[in-house]
Design an enzyme around this catalytic site. Structure first.
Site, short mmCIF file in Angstrom:
data_model
loop_
_atom_site.label_atom_id
_atom_site.label_comp_id
_atom_site.label_asym_id
_atom_site.label_seq_id
_atom_site.Cartn_x
_atom_site.Cartn_y
_atom_site.Cartn_z
N LEU A 13 52.61 50.05 41.37
CA LEU A 13 52.12 49.54 40.51
C LEU A 13 50.41 48.62 41.17
O LEU A 13 50.22 48.34 41.82
CB LEU A 13 53.01 48.63 39.77
CG LEU A 13 54.28 48.89 40.02
CD1 LEU A 13 55.26 46.93 39.82
CD2 LEU A 13 54.27 49.98 38.92
N ALA A 15 48.40 47.52 38.32
CA ALA A 15 47.16 47.51 37.10
C ALA A 15 46.66 46.22 37.53
O ALA A 15 46.27 45.75 36.54
CB ALA A 15 47.71 47.50 35.98
N GLY A 16 47.79 44.82 37.40
CA GLY A 16 47.17 44.06 37.63
C GLY A 16 45.12 43.83 38.04
O GLY A 16 45.09 44.72 39.05
N ARG A 20 44.77 35.52 41.05
CA ARG A 20 44.01 34.71 42.05
C ARG A 20 43.38 34.88 43.30
O ARG A 20 43.12 33.93 43.94
CB ARG A 20 46.41 34.58 42.78
CG ARG A 20 46.48 33.60 41.57
CD ARG A 20 47.92 33.57 42.23
NE ARG A 20 48.65 34.84 42.43
CZ ARG A 20 50.18 35.19 42.22
NH1 ARG A 20 51.12 35.19 43.04
NH2 ARG A 20 50.39 36.38 41.29
N SER A 414 0.95 54.73 71.27
CA SER A 414 1.39 53.26 70.48
C SER A 414 0.92 53.26 68.72
O SER A 414 -0.72 53.64 69.24
CB SER A 414 1.06 52.59 70.97
OG SER A 414 1.92 52.22 71.79
N ARG A 449 -9.13 57.04 64.63
CA ARG A 449 -9.05 55.63 64.12
C ARG A 449 -10.65 55.87 64.40
O ARG A 449 -10.97 56.28 64.54
CB ARG A 449 -8.36 54.81 65.75
CG ARG A 449 -9.13 55.29 67.13
CD ARG A 449 -8.26 54.74 68.07
NE ARG A 449 -8.78 55.29 69.45
CZ ARG A 449 -7.97 55.30 70.21
NH1 ARG A 449 -7.06 55.19 70.04
NH2 ARG A 449 -8.61 55.73 71.88
C1 UD1 Z 1 55.69 40.30 42.86
C2 UD1 Z 1 57.01 39.66 41.98
C3 UD1 Z 1 57.77 39.05 43.00
C4 UD1 Z 1 58.21 39.38 44.82
C5 UD1 Z 1 55.71 39.57 44.91
C6 UD1 Z 1 56.08 40.57 46.16
C7 UD1 Z 1 57.36 40.36 39.74
C8 UD1 Z 1 57.86 40.19 38.31
N1 UD1 Z 1 57.65 39.73 40.91
O1 UD1 Z 1 55.03 39.23 42.56
O2 UD1 Z 1 59.45 39.01 42.85
O3 UD1 Z 1 58.66 38.80 45.18
O4 UD1 Z 1 55.29 40.41 43.97
O5 UD1 Z 1 55.04 40.58 46.59
O6 UD1 Z 1 57.43 41.45 40.01
N2 UD1 Z 1 51.34 44.90 38.18
C9 UD1 Z 1 50.74 45.68 37.14
N3 UD1 Z 1 51.08 45.76 35.86
C10 UD1 Z 1 51.18 44.05 35.04
C11 UD1 Z 1 51.05 43.48 36.66
C12 UD1 Z 1 51.66 43.39 37.68
O7 UD1 Z 1 50.52 47.08 37.42
O8 UD1 Z 1 51.12 44.02 34.16
C13 UD1 Z 1 50.60 45.29 39.98
C14 UD1 Z 1 49.41 44.29 39.36
O9 UD1 Z 1 48.24 45.33 40.08
C15 UD1 Z 1 50.24 44.06 42.06
C16 UD1 Z 1 52.32 44.33 41.36
O10 UD1 Z 1 51.79 45.04 40.20
O11 UD1 Z 1 50.24 45.35 41.87
C17 UD1 Z 1 52.52 43.19 41.87
O12 UD1 Z 1 51.92 42.02 40.78
P1 UD1 Z 1 51.88 40.82 41.08
O13 UD1 Z 1 51.46 39.33 39.71
O14 UD1 Z 1 50.84 40.33 42.78
O15 UD1 Z 1 53.20 39.78 40.90
P2 UD1 Z 1 53.53 38.57 42.00
O16 UD1 Z 1 53.09 37.30 41.01
O17 UD1 Z 1 53.50 38.59 43.28
MG MG Z 2 51.76 39.84 44.75
#
Ligand code: UD1
Ligand code: MG
Length: 461
Positions: A13, A15-16, A20, A414, A449
């Site tokens: 995953l 896509a986020g 933060r 030089s 030169r």
């Molecule tokens: C998530 C878990 C949390 C866990 C933590 C561990 C959930 C709801 N929570 O929280 O329980 O303790 O990871 O690190 O899953 N992403 C997508 N699409 C989205 C949202 C996120 O692909 O719509 C991807 C992000 O890019 C990331 C990963 O999913 O790589 C996790 O997302 P993130 O927002 O970091 O979740 P956490 O708040 O860390």
């Molecule tokens: Mg995370």
């Protein structure tokens, strides 16, 4: 590949946005020791999965991720709107089923230190006992930010609650957390996956809610607890990135020390995961070596040196404050202090590059010396040639770059400007302070030169 025969794929995953991190760069492209976060996840997965069985969910600035990491291009799945980790799996679901996979290992892309050797026992157990939903947990002294694992009086898992949804301080104290790594049976999860809702503080479809849905239906869920482990920390902020980077730095340096690399001030030596260092090499911190670099035996690297994508062969001395990028340094060279070697530089062997010398896209043959204050760009320098202090290859005419060819055993005096394109024959001698604009034939002395005049001074008495 162990994963193949069981029709297992991995889904990363990524896509986020990584809000933060407070950065415009997609989170998974932030680097640790020179490599993007996602590179580490991919590398670990590739120890167990065939690359064709690893899929990436992309969304926020997906083009940047595809540009930087070619492995995502083949197996990408788009999540147009980032509505949560559960939604990310929903977006991938049909494609994975169509491809005939039965199981998926879902991995958050922000867990760069993950170790597949530690994850595999969870997968083994799930397959042996046909458990359709498993996930990995660790115990942290400070669990802040993570989803907490909820267990009943019998110790059985009943759910995961996200940090933002915790309202009870007792739950906040739970130190068993979800790592964001799940092993799921695709057919069995379907009904639950598409039932997820977004009634939570973040208004997102949480993958973690699957646990409660499974448990509610009396279906077995397995939480594979690894105790206190640093490898599964998630990176959500710059300080978490710095922490993971530090853990990785220590690990790599420790491995090299154990291998017999002599590292002084190891806490200040940063070496990337693709770098190869022979035993017997000596490195003093602070020094950084990144990318696809290799350092061969007998070489000594002093403090304050930066190296990237470069090969340094045997018995070289790299003196302090040298900056080396995309360069091949052959055996027995001495570089620096304060040298800058830019991409496309090849130093064949036994070469001396001294202080304040910059070299770019140039080949220097055996025994060349450029000891002080020089710029060599787009050039070829033949064996045994001496480049005097203050020599400049004037390789740029404002529009184009031009080549300078200097033959064997040439002596460049030089403070010489060599206006390219230019060819200087073997054994030529260039008078100090010359501006050379025409080719110099083999064995000639070129002086360009003004002749010195000595005129008697009129001194008032
Ligand atoms: C998530 C878990 C949390 C866990 C933590 C561990 C959930 C709801 N929570 O929280 O329980 O303790 O990871 O690190 O899953 N992403 C997508 N699409 C989205 C949202 C996120 O692909 O719509 C991807 C992000 O890019 C990331 C990963 O999913 O790589 C996790 O997302 P993130 O927002 O970091 O979740 P956490 O708040 O860390
Ligand atoms: Mg995370």
């Amino acid at each position: 590949m162990r994963a193949l025969k069981n029709k297992i794929c991995a889904l990363v995953l990524s896509a986020g946005k990584g809000t933060r991190m407070k950065s415009e760069l997609p989170k998974v492209l932030h680097r640790l020791l020179g490599e993007p976060m996602l590179w580490y996840v991919d590398k670990s997965l590739k120890g167990y999965f065939d690359p064709r069985d690893i899929f990436y969910v992309l969304g926020y600035k997906s083009h940047m991720i595809e540009q930087s990491l070619d492995f995502v291009r083949e197996n990408k799945i788009y999540q147009k709107e980032q509505l949560g980790t559960g939604h990310a799996l929903q977006c991938a679901y049909d494609q994975l089923i169509k491809k005939g996979y039965e199981w998926v290992l879902v991995v958050n892309g922000d867990v760069p230190l993950l170790d597949m050797d530690k994850i595999w026992p969870m997968i083994d157990r799930a397959l042996q006992q046909d458990i359709h939903l498993s996930f990995l947990t660790i115990n942290l002294d400070d669990p802040t930010g993570y989803g907490r694992v909820l267990r009943n009086e019998m110790g059985q898992v009943v759910g995961i609650i996200e940090q933002k949804d915790i309202q009870n301080s007792e739950i906040e104290k739970i130190n068993e957390v979800n790592c964001g790594i799940y092993f799921i049976n695709l057919k069995e999860v379907k009904d639950y996956l598409f039932k997820l809702d977004c009634n939570n503080k973040q208004g997102e479809y949480y993958l973690t809610d699957l646990i409660e849905l499974f448990v509610g239906d009396k279906k077995e869920v397995y939480a594979h607890n690894l105790g206190k482990q640093k490898e599964f920390l998630g990176v959500n902020s710059c300080s978490e990135l710095a922490l993971c980077d530090e853990i990785l730095q220590k690990k790599i340096v420790e491995e090299l020390l154990n291998k017999g690399v002599l590292i002084y001030r190891p806490e200040l030596v940063r070496i990337g995961p693709r770098v190869e260092v022979d035993s017997g090499v000596q490195i003093t911190g602070p020094t950084e070596i990144y990318g696809k670099s290799s350092i061969s035996k007998g070489t000594k690297i002093d403090s304050h040196v930066w190296v990237n994508d470069s090969v340094i062969e045997e018995d070289c001395k790299i003196l302090s404050f040298s900056h080396i990028d995309g360069t091949h340094i052959g055996k027995g060279c001495t570089i620096g202090p304060f040298a800058r070697l830019r991409p496309g530089t090849e130093l064949v062997s036994d070469i001396k590059v001294g202080n304040f010398v910059e070299i770019k896209k140039s080949i220097l043959q055996k025994g060349v010396k450029a000891s002080h204050l020089t710029y060599l760009g787009d050039s070829f320098i033949g064996e045994g040639t001496n480049i005097g202090a203050g020599t400049i290859t004037c390789n740029y005419d404002g529009k184009n770059k031009h080549q300078t060819y200097i033959g064997k055993d040439v002596f460049v005096g030089s403070n010489t400007s060599l206006v390219a394109p230019l060819k200087i024959g073997d054994r030529a001698l260039i008078g100090a302070g010359s501006t050379i604009t025409k080719d110099v034939p083999e064995g000639c002395l070129a002086v360009a030169r003004q002749r010195q005049k000595n005129i008697t001074r009129k001194i008032k008495k």
